[in-house]
Design a protein around this motif. Structure first.
Motif, mmCIF file in Angstrom:
data_model
loop_
_atom_site.group_PDB
_atom_site.id
_atom_site.type_symbol
_atom_site.label_atom_id
_atom_site.label_comp_id
_atom_site.label_asym_id
_atom_site.label_seq_id
_atom_site.Cartn_x
_atom_site.Cartn_y
_atom_site.Cartn_z
ATOM 1 N N MET A 1 -3.403 -6.133 -0.137
ATOM 2 C CA MET A 1 -3.824 -5.426 1.079
ATOM 3 C C MET A 1 -2.807 -5.679 2.181
ATOM 4 O O MET A 1 -2.341 -6.807 2.369
ATOM 5 N N PHE A 2 -2.411 -4.627 2.909
ATOM 6 C CA PHE A 2 -1.465 -4.761 3.991
ATOM 7 C C PHE A 2 -2.064 -5.575 5.138
ATOM 8 O O PHE A 2 -3.288 -5.637 5.309
ATOM 9 N N GLU A 3 -1.210 -6.216 5.930
ATOM 10 C CA GLU A 3 -1.667 -7.091 7.011
ATOM 11 C C GLU A 3 -2.479 -6.314 8.044
ATOM 12 O O GLU A 3 -3.542 -6.767 8.484
ATOM 13 N N GLU A 4 -1.963 -5.143 8.448
ATOM 14 C CA GLU A 4 -2.688 -4.328 9.429
ATOM 15 C C GLU A 4 -4.031 -3.865 8.876
ATOM 16 O O GLU A 4 -5.050 -3.852 9.571
ATOM 17 N N GLN A 5 -4.037 -3.499 7.597
ATOM 18 C CA GLN A 5 -5.257 -3.059 6.945
ATOM 19 C C GLN A 5 -6.277 -4.198 6.863
ATOM 20 O O GLN A 5 -7.474 -4.000 7.098
ATOM 21 N N ALA A 6 -5.788 -5.403 6.548
ATOM 22 C CA ALA A 6 -6.677 -6.559 6.448
ATOM 23 C C ALA A 6 -7.321 -6.874 7.793
ATOM 24 O O ALA A 6 -8.508 -7.232 7.860
ATOM 25 N N THR A 7 -6.566 -6.735 8.870
ATOM 26 C CA THR A 7 -7.115 -6.988 10.211
ATOM 27 C C THR A 7 -8.232 -6.009 10.541
ATOM 28 O O THR A 7 -9.281 -6.392 11.063
ATOM 29 N N ASP A 221 7.829 9.973 0.603
ATOM 30 C CA ASP A 221 9.082 9.532 1.203
ATOM 31 C C ASP A 221 8.886 8.389 2.173
ATOM 32 O O ASP A 221 9.832 7.650 2.472
ATOM 33 N N ALA A 222 7.648 8.225 2.715
ATOM 34 C CA ALA A 222 7.416 7.193 3.725
ATOM 35 C C ALA A 222 7.643 5.819 3.146
ATOM 36 O O ALA A 222 7.293 5.533 2.019
ATOM 37 N N GLU A 223 8.304 4.918 3.948
ATOM 38 C CA GLU A 223 8.575 3.578 3.484
ATOM 39 C C GLU A 223 7.270 2.785 3.440
ATOM 40 O O GLU A 223 6.482 2.822 4.394
ATOM 41 N N PRO A 224 7.031 2.060 2.353
ATOM 42 C CA PRO A 224 5.794 1.265 2.267
ATOM 43 C C PRO A 224 5.817 0.084 3.230
ATOM 44 O O PRO A 224 6.891 -0.447 3.541
ATOM 45 N N ASP A 225 4.655 -0.304 3.689
ATOM 46 C CA ASP A 225 4.537 -1.472 4.534
ATOM 47 C C ASP A 225 4.766 -2.742 3.708
ATOM 48 O O ASP A 225 4.671 -2.739 2.477
ATOM 49 N N THR A 226 5.045 -3.806 4.407
ATOM 50 C CA THR A 226 5.282 -5.077 3.735
ATOM 51 C C THR A 226 3.975 -5.744 3.366
ATOM 52 O O THR A 226 3.058 -5.842 4.190
ATOM 53 N N LEU A 227 3.887 -6.177 2.126
ATOM 54 C CA LEU A 227 2.664 -6.840 1.690
ATOM 55 C C LEU A 227 2.582 -8.239 2.265
ATOM 56 O O LEU A 227 3.588 -8.816 2.674
ATOM 57 N N ASP A 228 1.358 -8.793 2.306
ATOM 58 C CA ASP A 228 1.174 -10.171 2.774
ATOM 59 C C ASP A 228 1.935 -11.148 1.865
ATOM 60 O O ASP A 228 1.958 -10.993 0.670
#
Length: 228
Positions: A1-7, A221-228
């Motif tokens: 889960m991405f950090e922003e998503q987890a928040t 094409d969008a760059e993926p977010d960085t995982l935790d």
């Protein structure tokens, strides 16, 4: 889960906890509606009542002056002898039999059953949210959102069934009740419906695929977010 998503999920989880607490308070208490008979004279005892999903409580109140709020016998907070009985579909007894005849027992059975379904959906949703924090398990947010939304829908259906039960009881010629108002348990149920529905929708939105940052990008094409 991405950090922003987890928040976002953690913030939504707090709202869910408040909604679940409100629902549990409504389920275990018996202040959904307060019923009042006509007060024929002052300086006499009248019998008001309040009930929930599981039992009916009657209270003998000595009336000295008329209720300024126009609630007839009461308010229910006045001191008096109190007698509570569970409904007949759980225990037997004379009080339960009277309640069965006068209040359309099938309404209360339906409301109680629907509420149990709501609790079941909330438990499933809670497990899904907890397990979604595991690596690669954010897909569980979608069923969690659906479970909480279903729980909210069950709650509002139960609220409407209780409303119809009270209305039927007041309109019936067989009952002594002429006035009623909804109390704090009813308010807790309505608040729980609102919070759980909003939380369910929020979880569904959070679980949606990440949208591209720029209008000329596609989702691929969008760059993926960085995982935790």
């Amino acid at each position: 889960m991405f950090e922003e998503q987890a928040t976002k999920v953690k913030i939504t989880s707090v709202v869910i906890m408040v909604g679940m607490s409100s629902m549990l308070a409504a389920v275990v208490t018996d202040h959904w509606a307060v019923l009042s008979p006509r007060v024929e004279k002052l300086n006499a005892t009248c019998e008001a009542a309040h009930f929930g999903l599981w039992r009916l409580c009657k209270k003998s109140i000595f009336i000295v002056e008329a209720d300024p709020q126009g609630k007839g016998c009461g308010p229910i907070s006045l001191p008096g002898a109190k007698n509570c009985s569970y409904f007949k579909h759980f225990t037997s007894g004379e009080e339960a039999e009277v309640f069965e005849v006068k209040t359309q027992k099938e309404y209360n059975i339906s409301a109680a059953a629907i509420t149990i379904f709501s609790l079941f959906f909330m438990i499933l949703g809670t497990f899904c949210v907890i397990f979604s924090f595991g690596k690669g398990r954010d897909y569980l947010l979608r069923p969690a959102g659906m479970f909480f939304a279903f729980a909210g829908l069950c709650i509002i259906i139960s609220v409407e069934v209780m409303r119809q039960s009270v209305k039927r009881m007041i309109d019936s010629d067989e009952t002594i009740w002429i006035e009623y108002y909804y109390s704090w348990s009813f308010t807790c149920a309505c608040a729980s419906f609102t919070l759980l529905i909003l939380s369910g929708v929020a979880l569904l939105l959070i679980s949606m695929p990440h949208m591209p940052r720029n209008p000329w990008e596609t989702c691929m094409d969008a760059e993926p977010d960085t995982l935790d």
